[in-house]
Enzyme design. Structure first.
Site, PDB file in Angstrom:
ATOM      1  CD  GLU A   4     -10.524  -2.556   8.198  1.00  0.00           C
ATOM      2  OE1 GLU A   4     -10.089  -3.110   7.310  1.00  0.00           O
ATOM      3  OE2 GLU A   4     -10.419  -1.248   7.871  1.00  0.00           O
TER       4      GLU A   4
ATOM      5  NE  ARG B 233      -3.858  -2.497   0.358  1.00  0.00           N
ATOM      6  CZ  ARG B 233      -4.572  -2.781   1.207  1.00  0.00           C
ATOM      7  NH1 ARG B 233      -5.043  -1.517   2.271  1.00  0.00           N
ATOM      8  NH2 ARG B 233      -5.504  -3.968   1.014  1.00  0.00           N
TER       9      ARG B 233
ATOM     10  NE  ARG C  90      -6.169   2.480  11.824  1.00  0.00           N
ATOM     11  CZ  ARG C  90      -7.760   2.017  11.853  1.00  0.00           C
ATOM     12  NH1 ARG C  90      -8.000   1.176  12.775  1.00  0.00           N
ATOM     13  NH2 ARG C  90      -8.248   2.755  11.014  1.00  0.00           N
ATOM     14  CG  HIS C  91      -2.227   2.918   8.287  1.00  0.00           C
ATOM     15  ND1 HIS C  91      -3.129   3.485   9.609  1.00  0.00           N
ATOM     16  CD2 HIS C  91      -2.774   2.520   7.117  1.00  0.00           C
ATOM     17  CE1 HIS C  91      -4.028   3.531   8.934  1.00  0.00           C
ATOM     18  NE2 HIS C  91      -5.064   3.475   7.810  1.00  0.00           N
TER      19      HIS C  91
ATOM     20  CD  GLU D 264      -3.455   3.381   2.691  1.00  0.00           C
ATOM     21  OE1 GLU D 264      -3.251   3.257   3.644  1.00  0.00           O
ATOM     22  OE2 GLU D 264      -4.665   2.615   1.583  1.00  0.00           O
TER      23      GLU D 264
ATOM     24  NE  ARG E 269      -4.412  -2.256  10.604  1.00  0.00           N
ATOM     25  CZ  ARG E 269      -4.963  -1.642  10.024  1.00  0.00           C
ATOM     26  NH1 ARG E 269      -6.675  -1.855  10.450  1.00  0.00           N
ATOM     27  NH2 ARG E 269      -5.060  -0.231   9.555  1.00  0.00           N
TER      28      ARG E 269
ATOM     29  CB  SER F  68     -12.287  -5.014   5.010  1.00  0.00           C
ATOM     30  OG  SER F  68     -13.203  -4.370   4.635  1.00  0.00           O
TER      31      SER F  68
END
Length: 608
Positions: free
Chosen positions: A531, A380, A388-389, A382, A582, A534
């Site tokens: 989360e 990712r 948490r990322h 991002e 996670r 998903s």
């Protein structure tokens, strides 16, 4: 006979008469006349011959010497005897001194380790031979082994010299044991050996051999508290050649405060401990990750993580799933958007896969495998600097066909997670406690079956608690955390899921809700308000897929083969993607996902 001979004969007779008179000890006056006659004859002899009567002077001298040799030989013999006795005494004295020196040298050599092979640096291990050595794992050391000789290998965590002895701690993975050595009178344990052990750099790899004993008091600083090893030999296999950036005991200290698990993260901002002791910051840990991973807490975290993978596969294979391996290089963004790492693929644009989504759908719904799962890296792009990322994490994904309702998938996920949680609590008890020693946390609470809420019900719970949250608005991280606290208080569980999310916040391949076009047949699973999964029922109609892709601004050329795979008959299906790190982070109540990632990759870190 001539005149000279007659005179000489007479002189001889007179001389003998004098000798006889002397021998008889007669007074001088009795033989003095004889002496005068002899002297007169000698004078006469000289007149006749011209020479003095008697032998020549040289002969006389020799005679005098011979007369003197009598007493000299006696003295020589006596002196020789004295000399011999003296030499013998000196020889004996020298022999005694030599023996003393030999014994002293032997003792000095023993103390210096000369000729000893029970300590020192080992030759480089190059697989030259296989010996008959028997190795014992540190974790196997028990009081029942008292008296047995064992050989263990591990990292030398600490040494402590005490007088003529040394204590050391040898650590292997999660387990550690104390070794003890004191200088012995017989030299088997020399002072140099003691100094050698004490001087070895911390974290060197060593072989320690000795007898297992049971100490009077438990050794609190090690895991094998009920035993210790009386060292008989100690060798260094691989020496730590650089100074340690931090000490292992500092890296193992328990957390002093609760670190926030939400909000921005900057590894340069270190948490200041409130106990006055040295603590190792996250940046230092990650810069020297190979050392940080040696701590018992990290050894435990990643053994638990390994078991998550094992339990994941175990459960799904029992339920008829097939493991697939999807490509990580793809021609376009699998889920749309621009958060992908792009690269040149032999002159063509390509990117690293954000997920195995499209390929697991193809294999499950379009290729006849019906139930598939895959594990592997997910990328990712991002620029999310949070706790948490990650830019690369490990995805555990599954896809399965359904007959009537996506609840079939939700039931499977419920079974899967309960299997994982139960398995970890049963198989990893020791590891869980080792994590808790450094990172205190409460055991995960979960229900059977898993608590299910709709998205609208979750939003309602937030509003009841005074949080402004609309039914069609995406949940923020803060609101997710608040909802987790609310659910824990109301339902007594840290683990739950919600379904019927707003359609506009879900990927293009998500099946819309048949009753409310603003909603979707999608769901998220949560642990401690964050989360971890998903998923959704997927669109299996190619025309609807194209429609949904266009709505998300995805170029159909980028997903042409994906859409075409549904044109030859596709089974209804659903699934989800799980973030492994996670799951581990939240199961163990860790505040930062980097603590559950082997070698984290975030916007600011790509090494080591």
């Amino acid at each position: 006979m001539g005149e000279a001979e007659d005179i000489a004969a007479k002189i001889g007779e007179l001389g003998e008469a004098i000798k006889a008179a002397k021998a008889e000890k007669k007074p001088k006056e009795e033989w003095e006349g004889i002496l005068k006659d002899m002297l007169a004859q000698k004078a006469k002899y000289k007149e006749v011959t011209g020479n003095d009567f008697g032998p020549p002077k040289q002969e006389k001298k020799n005679k005098d010497n011979q007369e003197q040799q009598g007493p000299s030989e006696k003295n020589a013999a006596k002196n020789a005897a004295k000399k011999a006795a003296k030499e013998q005494r000196q020889k004996e004295k020298d022999a005694k001194r030599a023996e003393r020196e030999r014994l002293q040298k032997e003792k000095a050599d023993r103390l210096a380790g000369v000729g000893q092979d029970n300590f020192g640096d080992m030759p480089l291990v190059q697989s030259q031979e296989i010996t008959d050595k028997i190795w014992t794992k540190v974790e196997q050391l028990k009081p029942t082994m008292a008296g047995q000789e064992v050989l263990v290998r591990g990292h030398l965590q600490t040494t402590r010299g005490v007088g003529k002895g040394v204590f050391c701690v040898v650590r292997s993975s999660l387990y550690s044991v104390q070794g003890v050595a004191f200088e012995s009178k017989d030299g088997a344990i020399s002072s140099v050996m003691i100094k050698y052990i004490d001087a070895l750099p911390s974290e060197s790899v060593v072989d320690m051999k000795g007898k297992v004993t049971v100490p009077e008091k438990p050794v609190d600083s090690v895991t094998q508290k009920e035993v210790e090893i009386q060292i008989s030999s100690f060798h260094c296999v691989c020496k730590a050649t650089q100074a340690l950036p931090f000490q292992m005991e500092d890296a193992c200290r328990p957390d002093t405060g609760e670190e926030t698990d939400v909000g921005a993260y900057n590894e340069d901002e270190e948490v200041v401990p409130d106990d006055g002791l040295v603590h190792v910051g996250q940046k230092m840990r990650l810069d020297y990750r190979w050392l940080d991973l040696r701590t018992p807490a990290n050894q435990s975290i990643f053994r638990i993580e390994s078991n998550v993978g094992l339990l994941f596969r175990e459960c799904l294979i029992r339920k008829g799933f097939v493991e697939i391996h999807s490509p990580k290089l793809i021609g376009g963004a699998s889920e749309g958007g621009s958060d992908v790492f792009t690269l040149d693929y032999f002159g063509q644009p390509a990117c690293l896969a954000m997920s195995p989504q499209l390929h697991k759908q193809i294999t499950c719904a379009c290729s006849g495998f019906e139930r598939v799962f895959t594990t592997g890296p997910v990328f990712r792009a991002e620029n999310s600097n949070t706790r948490r990322h990650l830019c690369e994490f490990t995805g555990f994904d599954l896809e399965m066909v359904i007959h009537e309702h996506y609840d079939e998938v939700l039931d499977l996920f419920s079974d899967l997670f309960i299997h994982i949680f139960d398995g970890l609590n049963e198989r990893c008890k020791a590891e869980i406690e080792r994590v808790r020693e450094q990172h205190p946390f409460e055991d995960l609470q979960y229900l059977r079956p898993t608590l299910k809420l709709t998205y609208a019900e979750g939003c309602a719970l937030l509003r009841e608690a005074g949080v402004n949250q609309g039914d069609y608005e995406d949940l923020s991280t803060e609101n997710e955390k608040k909802l987790g606290d609310i659910v824990k208080k109301k339902y007594g569980t840290d683990f739950f899921f919600m379904d019927k999310y707003p359609l506009e916040v879900r990927p293009f391949y998500t099946m819309p809700d048949p009753k409310n076009p603003k909603l979707s047949n999608s769901y998220d699973f949560f642990i401690r308000g964050q989360e971890i999964l998903s998923g959704a029922q997927r669109v299996h109609d190619p025309n609807m897929i194209e429609e949904r892709a266009k709505a998300h601004g995805i170029d159909l050329k980028d997903i042409e083969s994906y859409v075409n795979s549904f044109r030859h008959g596709a089974l209804p299906h659903g699934g989800g993607g799980i973030g492994l790190e996670r799951v581990v982070m939240l199961f163990l109540g860790l505040p930062n996902i980097r603590k559950a990632a082997w070698f984290p990759r975030d916007p600011k870190r790509i090494t080591p």
